[in-house]
Scaffold this motif. Structure first.
Motif, PDB file in Angstrom:
ATOM      1  N   GLY A 284       0.792  -1.220   0.000  1.00  0.00           N
ATOM      2  CA  GLY A 284       0.000   0.000   0.000  1.00  0.00           C
ATOM      3  C   GLY A 284       0.823   1.266   0.000  1.00  0.00           C
ATOM      4  N   SER A 285       2.132   1.143   0.201  1.00  0.00           N
ATOM      5  CA  SER A 285       2.998   2.321   0.224  1.00  0.00           C
ATOM      6  C   SER A 285       3.386   2.719  -1.197  1.00  0.00           C
ATOM      7  N   THR A 286       3.798   3.981  -1.356  1.00  0.00           N
ATOM      8  CA  THR A 286       4.284   4.449  -2.652  1.00  0.00           C
ATOM      9  C   THR A 286       5.790   4.230  -2.701  1.00  0.00           C
ATOM     10  N   SER A 287       6.182   2.980  -2.566  1.00  0.00           N
ATOM     11  CA  SER A 287       7.594   2.594  -2.661  1.00  0.00           C
ATOM     12  C   SER A 287       7.794   1.875  -3.984  1.00  0.00           C
ATOM     13  N   LEU A 288       9.049   1.730  -4.383  1.00  0.00           N
ATOM     14  CA  LEU A 288       9.330   1.022  -5.627  1.00  0.00           C
ATOM     15  C   LEU A 288       8.987  -0.457  -5.510  1.00  0.00           C
ATOM     16  N   MET A 289       9.150  -1.025  -4.307  1.00  0.00           N
ATOM     17  CA  MET A 289       8.837  -2.433  -4.083  1.00  0.00           C
ATOM     18  C   MET A 289       8.004  -2.571  -2.818  1.00  0.00           C
ATOM     19  N   PRO A 290       6.679  -2.493  -2.921  1.00  0.00           N
ATOM     20  CA  PRO A 290       5.844  -2.755  -1.740  1.00  0.00           C
ATOM     21  C   PRO A 290       5.912  -4.238  -1.379  1.00  0.00           C
ATOM     22  N   LEU A 291       6.170  -4.528  -0.114  1.00  0.00           N
ATOM     23  CA  LEU A 291       6.386  -5.908   0.322  1.00  0.00           C
ATOM     24  C   LEU A 291       5.509  -6.245   1.511  1.00  0.00           C
ATOM     25  N   GLY A 292       5.161  -7.519   1.603  1.00  0.00           N
ATOM     26  CA  GLY A 292       4.480  -8.003   2.789  1.00  0.00           C
ATOM     27  C   GLY A 292       5.420  -8.029   3.981  1.00  0.00           C
ATOM     28  N   PRO A 293       4.883  -8.200   5.188  1.00  0.00           N
ATOM     29  CA  PRO A 293       5.712  -8.109   6.407  1.00  0.00           C
ATOM     30  C   PRO A 293       6.899  -9.067   6.419  1.00  0.00           C
ATOM     31  N   LEU A 294       6.690 -10.338   6.036  1.00  0.00           N
ATOM     32  CA  LEU A 294       7.774 -11.318   6.074  1.00  0.00           C
ATOM     33  C   LEU A 294       8.870 -10.951   5.073  1.00  0.00           C
ATOM     34  N   GLU A 295       8.467 -10.611   3.844  1.00  0.00           N
ATOM     35  CA  GLU A 295       9.451 -10.292   2.812  1.00  0.00           C
ATOM     36  C   GLU A 295      10.192  -8.999   3.144  1.00  0.00           C
ATOM     37  N   LEU A 296       9.488  -8.048   3.741  1.00  0.00           N
ATOM     38  CA  LEU A 296      10.132  -6.802   4.140  1.00  0.00           C
ATOM     39  C   LEU A 296      11.180  -7.069   5.214  1.00  0.00           C
ATOM     40  N   GLY A 297      10.876  -7.978   6.124  1.00  0.00           N
ATOM     41  CA  GLY A 297      11.852  -8.346   7.148  1.00  0.00           C
ATOM     42  C   GLY A 297      13.067  -9.032   6.563  1.00  0.00           C
ATOM     43  N   LEU A 298      12.861  -9.926   5.595  1.00  0.00           N
ATOM     44  CA  LEU A 298      13.985 -10.599   4.953  1.00  0.00           C
ATOM     45  C   LEU A 298      14.852  -9.612   4.175  1.00  0.00           C
ATOM     46  N   TYR A 299      14.228  -8.615   3.559  1.00  0.00           N
ATOM     47  CA  TYR A 299      14.986  -7.621   2.793  1.00  0.00           C
ATOM     48  C   TYR A 299      16.009  -6.928   3.690  1.00  0.00           C
ATOM     49  N   PHE A 300      15.578  -6.480   4.850  1.00  0.00           N
ATOM     50  CA  PHE A 300      16.495  -5.761   5.734  1.00  0.00           C
ATOM     51  C   PHE A 300      17.412  -6.705   6.491  1.00  0.00           C
ATOM     52  N   ALA A 301      17.006  -7.966   6.655  1.00  0.00           N
ATOM     53  CA  ALA A 301      17.842  -8.918   7.387  1.00  0.00           C
ATOM     54  C   ALA A 301      19.129  -9.232   6.636  1.00  0.00           C
ATOM     55  N   LYS A 302      19.143  -9.081   5.318  1.00  0.00           N
ATOM     56  CA  LYS A 302      20.360  -9.374   4.550  1.00  0.00           C
ATOM     57  C   LYS A 302      21.320  -8.189   4.512  1.00  0.00           C
ATOM     58  N   HIS A 303      20.909  -7.051   5.052  1.00  0.00           N
ATOM     59  CA  HIS A 303      21.784  -5.878   5.106  1.00  0.00           C
ATOM     60  C   HIS A 303      22.753  -5.986   6.278  1.00  0.00           C
ATOM     61  N   PRO A 304      23.918  -5.351   6.181  1.00  0.00           N
ATOM     62  CA  PRO A 304      24.783  -5.274   7.367  1.00  0.00           C
ATOM     63  C   PRO A 304      24.085  -4.485   8.467  1.00  0.00           C
ATOM     64  N   ARG A 305      24.353  -4.832   9.700  1.00  0.00           N
ATOM     65  CA  ARG A 305      23.663  -4.174  10.815  1.00  0.00           C
ATOM     66  C   ARG A 305      24.091  -2.722  10.989  1.00  0.00           C
ATOM     67  N   SER A 306      25.288  -2.404  10.538  1.00  0.00           N
ATOM     68  CA  SER A 306      25.780  -1.029  10.647  1.00  0.00           C
ATOM     69  C   SER A 306      26.767  -0.785   9.511  1.00  0.00           C
ATOM     70  N   ASP A 307      27.116   0.475   9.333  1.00  0.00           N
ATOM     71  CA  ASP A 307      28.137   0.854   8.347  1.00  0.00           C
ATOM     72  C   ASP A 307      27.835   0.328   6.954  1.00  0.00           C
ATOM     73  N   LYS A 308      26.641   0.613   6.465  1.00  0.00           N
ATOM     74  CA  LYS A 308      26.323   0.246   5.091  1.00  0.00           C
ATOM     75  C   LYS A 308      27.138   1.108   4.142  1.00  0.00           C
ATOM     76  N   GLY A 309      27.659   0.480   3.098  1.00  0.00           N
ATOM     77  CA  GLY A 309      28.515   1.189   2.169  1.00  0.00           C
ATOM     78  C   GLY A 309      27.860   2.443   1.626  1.00  0.00           C
ATOM     79  N   GLY A 310      28.597   3.553   1.639  1.00  0.00           N
ATOM     80  CA  GLY A 310      28.098   4.801   1.096  1.00  0.00           C
ATOM     81  C   GLY A 310      27.066   5.497   1.952  1.00  0.00           C
ATOM     82  N   GLY A 311      26.767   4.952   3.147  1.00  0.00           N
ATOM     83  CA  GLY A 311      25.710   5.536   3.962  1.00  0.00           C
ATOM     84  C   GLY A 311      24.336   5.328   3.349  1.00  0.00           C
ATOM     85  N   TRP A 312      24.107   4.135   2.775  1.00  0.00           N
ATOM     86  CA  TRP A 312      22.873   3.810   2.074  1.00  0.00           C
ATOM     87  C   TRP A 312      21.639   4.203   2.876  1.00  0.00           C
ATOM     88  N   ARG A 313      20.649   4.705   2.159  1.00  0.00           N
ATOM     89  CA  ARG A 313      19.352   5.003   2.753  1.00  0.00           C
ATOM     90  C   ARG A 313      18.258   4.363   1.907  1.00  0.00           C
TER      91      ARG A 313
END
Length: 403
Positions: A284-313
């Protein structure tokens, strides 16, 4: 006012102009930022080496365009202790790896590169301009043409540093172990489409061996392609977006994203800062990839917990929404002559299995591996990750003659 001109008719033009001005430059709650964001994150130094079990990783910066903008990548090579036998000249096959929409090399791609190195394959994964520690602006600009240009630059670097043409970067005792006559392309999600599109381009350009890439860097043999959950058909993406929620955005959601994209394009044309929308968000959001709760959690779970390259947002210039509907690597599949491994997730809602199966039928030489009960971002985690990597390693070692 002439008597023969009615008041409503006289107001039509200024009203239309006012509506256009509002659409292009008026307030928009769907835009999360109206300016580029500064580069941050960990400092990357060219030539820095990090070692792990069976692999060694080296930071590398290279010129990705003639303007001098630098892209950053990680070059993984098998460690001396890893269980593999190089060729007689000590060289190993090379896998060039590219990331998906709004993603970076530190968002789980490095785990694939480590597995490849442990199996005796060198791997080079890099960030596009505007992502991670690469230069360029706007930050997080997703653009198929720009991505493909950076991928070609990475290939040119690999050919150069493997000794086929003059170049600068890693010392000969590092990059020189890569064999430019045995190269594979690897891409995931949006980049899964990129590597197929590039393979089709190579097929069109060559009358002889379709895997031979010619350019300023000299010859390079592209012998195999791995496409994981690839983006294939922009037309299908448009149709899905237009479908009613929750499967799609519905008309209202499409118009909201369309307006944000138009604002971003208009601002770029006037030399103004970008209009950013979220890369991912809830349904329902105006995002490029609207995701369900589980998939949204998996998306961020694969990111480093801190110090993302380039200060990704979690944001990207909205203009990509206008480009994706016209980007269909499926149209290039008939030109692909190199062997292709397609890896698909059975429950992928972003890059559906049905389209990957159609691509498998269209390609002249392909294999399809389907991970059961797995979503798009579930591929980065067990129980899907290990069998996916096993299939990739087996395919690459066979096609790159490392058996």
């Amino acid at each position: 006012m002439p008597s023969n001109v009615s008041l409503p008719r006289a107001l039509a033009m200024p009203t239309a102009l006012g509506l256009v001005a509002w659409a292009l430059f008026g307030p928009n709650r769907d835009v999360v930022r109206w300016a580029d964001f500064p580069v941050g994150g960990p400092a990357r130094v060219n030539g820095t080496v990090l070692q792990g079990p069976g692999w060694a990783r080296t930071d590398l910066f290279f010129e990705c365009v003639s303007s001098g903008e630098l892209c950053h990548g990680w070059y993984f090579q098998p460690a001396l202790s890893s269980a593999f036998e190089p060729s007689a000249d000590g060289k190993v096959p090379l896998v060039i790896m590219a990331s998906g929409l709004g993603a970076q090399i530190d968002f789980g791609m490095d785990n694939y590169a480590k597995a490849f190195a442990q199996a005796g394959l060198a791997a080079f994964l890099f960030d596009y301009r505007g992502f991670g520690s690469s230069g360029g602006s706007p930050r997080n600009l997703a653009h198929p043409g720009r991505h493909l240009a950076d991928l070609r630059a990475a290939l040119a670097l690999a050919a150069s540093e493997a000794g086929l043409a003059p170049g600068a970067g890693l010392a000969a005792d590092a990059w020189g172990k890569a064999d430019a006559s045995r190269v594979a392309l690897w891409g995931t999600s949006l980049a899964g489409g990129h590597v197929l599109a590039l393979a089709g381009e190579l097929g069109r350009r060559q009358s002889g061996d379709a895997g031979l890439l010619l350019g300023q860097a000299g010859p390079m043999m592209i012998r195999a392609v791995v496409a994981q959950s690839p983006h294939l058909d922009g037309r299908a993406n448009r149709a899905k977006n237009a479908s009613p929620p929750p499967a799609g955005r519905g008309l209202r959601g499409v118009l909201r994203l369309f307006r944000a994209a138009l604002q971003d394009v208009a601002r770029a044309a006037l030399g103004l800062e970008p209009a950013y929308v979220p890369i991912v968000g809830p349904l329902g959001s105006t995002s490029l990839m609207p995701l369900g709760p589980l998939e949204l959690g998996l998306y961020f779970a694969k990111h480093p917990r801190s110090d993302k390259g380039g200060g990704w947002r979690n944001m990207a210039p909205a203009r990509i929404a206008l480009l994706m509907g016209g980007y269909s690597p499926m149209d290039a599949l008939g030109e692909v002559q190199t062997p292709v491994l397609l890896v698909a997730a059975q429950e992928d809602e972003l890059c559906p299995l049905s389209l990957v199966e159609a691509a498998h039928e269209k390609l002249r030489d392909s294999e399809l591996v389907v991970l059961p009960a797995c979503s798009h971002f579930g591929l980065y985690f067990d129980p899907a990750f290990d069998p996916a990597v096993e299939a990739m390693v087996g395919f690459l070692k066979r096609e790159l003659a490392l058996v």
